[in-house]
Design an enzyme around this catalytic site. Structure first.
Site, mmCIF file in Angstrom:
data_model
loop_
_atom_site.group_PDB
_atom_site.id
_atom_site.type_symbol
_atom_site.label_atom_id
_atom_site.label_comp_id
_atom_site.label_asym_id
_atom_site.label_seq_id
_atom_site.Cartn_x
_atom_site.Cartn_y
_atom_site.Cartn_z
ATOM 1 C CG HIS A 71 -0.246 0.079 2.529
ATOM 2 N ND1 HIS A 71 0.306 -1.029 3.127
ATOM 3 C CD2 HIS A 71 0.012 1.120 3.359
ATOM 4 C CE1 HIS A 71 0.865 -0.678 4.268
ATOM 5 N NE2 HIS A 71 0.706 0.628 4.439
ATOM 6 C CG HIS A 87 5.238 0.701 2.768
ATOM 7 N ND1 HIS A 87 4.869 1.983 2.431
ATOM 8 C CD2 HIS A 87 4.508 0.386 3.877
ATOM 9 C CE1 HIS A 87 3.964 2.425 3.287
ATOM 10 N NE2 HIS A 87 3.721 1.469 4.171
ATOM 11 C CG ASP A 143 1.875 4.880 4.721
ATOM 12 O OD1 ASP A 143 1.238 3.814 4.657
ATOM 13 O OD2 ASP A 143 2.926 5.004 5.380
ATOM 14 N NE ARG A 148 7.251 -6.036 11.952
ATOM 15 C CZ ARG A 148 6.725 -4.857 11.630
ATOM 16 N NH1 ARG A 148 5.581 -4.472 12.187
ATOM 17 N NH2 ARG A 148 7.334 -4.063 10.761
#
EC number: 1.14.11.-
Length: 315
Positions: A226, A284, A228, A294
């Site tokens: 996507h 990204h 941002d 994570r």
């Protein structure tokens, strides 16, 4: 009458001759069986080696379309910046002189936030997320809006838990959050040659906790590529502060900048700040987390004061 000539009397076949023929026959039968067993052993060995290779590959979180690691987990980077041409995404939005990106790119640094600070702010995330958590692999905590993943939905933790929030978080927690936001803001301003006062924190800015649990809703599918600026129109500069270590706390989960023929990846490290302009020049995605957990915090900035948000306050 002449006597008939007879050959020597036929001696009954002894056990030794029969055994020899049986042994020869058995040996002939055994040869194909032994060859088959040898072949099966070779196949089994090959399968085992392939499985071990796959498991090692998977545990390392390797993504075969990633061509270059620009920030290894084991490195301590004072600063690394890669400039890329700006996309046209910013043209469709109101421009703010001295702030809207004219210099685009991506940077990584390990010296702005200490590992101790990263551990402290991770504990803030853990405390907040202990109040809920997604049924899928991705959980969100937004201290600004109060959004918290609970099951397949979101709740406002300030309304949902009321005064209990005072026993979960402290004023020191929120002060640390503000201090870290300010350090990241100054880092972005310096890297892109703009005044920090022209940057405004924008939404969504949030903690994320990702594990290998199967996605239950679209909100859990964090791995899709996507942009941002397209997803969140207010974003001009995006940053991520990593709060856990790749290959120590989790496998997979690396950050991938997608470029034609040569993707670039960042390996998370507690205290590492990755930042970039938010347009299509920085398409990204995040690799799927294969094991472990994570933690990170996304801190976003806009040039438009109308889209700015305040730091969270413990009331």
């Amino acid at each position: 009458m002449a006597p008939q000539r007879r050959g020597p009397p036929r001696v009954p076949e002894g056990n030794s001759a029969a055994e020899r023929r049986h042994a020869n026959s058995t040996k002939k039968d055994r040869l194909p069986q032994e060859a088959q067993r040898t072949w099966l052993r070779i196949v089994a060995l090959g399968v085992s080696l392939a499985l071990v290779t796959f498991l090692l590959w998977s545990s390392a979180g390797i993504d075969d379309d990633v061509a270059e690691v620009v920030a290894h987990r084991g490195e301590v980077l004072e600063g690394r910046f890669i400039e890329v041409p700006c996309s046209e995404d910013y043209d469709g939005h109101r421009r703010f002189e001295g702030c809207t990106p004219r210099k685009c790119g991506r940077g990584v640094t390990d010296i702005v936030i200490t590992r101790e600070e990263a551990e402290q702010i991770r504990r803030i995330a853990e405390k907040g997320l202990s109040l809920g958590g997604s049924d899928g692999g991705a959980s969100i905590l937004d201290l600004h809006s109060g959004a918290l993943s609970v099951g397949k939905h979101f709740v406002n933790l300030y309304r949902y838990f009321g005064d209990k929030i005072q026993t979960i978080f402290s004023e020191e927690d929120f002060q640390l959050y503000r201090d870290i936001r300010q350090k990241v803001q100054l880092t972005i301003a310096e890297a892109f040659g703009i005044r920090a006062s022209l940057l405004y924190l924008t939404k969504p800015t949030f903690f994320s906790r990702i594990n290998s649990t199967e996605a239950q809703t679209a909100h859990d599918e964090y791995w899709h590529a996507h942009v941002d600026k397209v997803t969140y129109g207010s974003f001009d500069y995006t940053s991520l502060l990593y709060l856990s270590d790749y290959l120590e706390d989790f496998g997979g989960g690396r950050f991938v900048f997608m470029e034609e023929g040569s993707n670039k990846t960042v390996e998370p490290r507690a205290g590492r700040v990755s930042f970039f302009t938010s347009g299509s020049e920085n398409l990204h995605r995040v690799e799927k987390v294969l094991w472990g957990t994570r933690y990170a915090i996304t801190i976003a900035f806009t040039c438009n004061p109308d889209h700015g948000i305040e730091d969270p306050v413990l009331t």
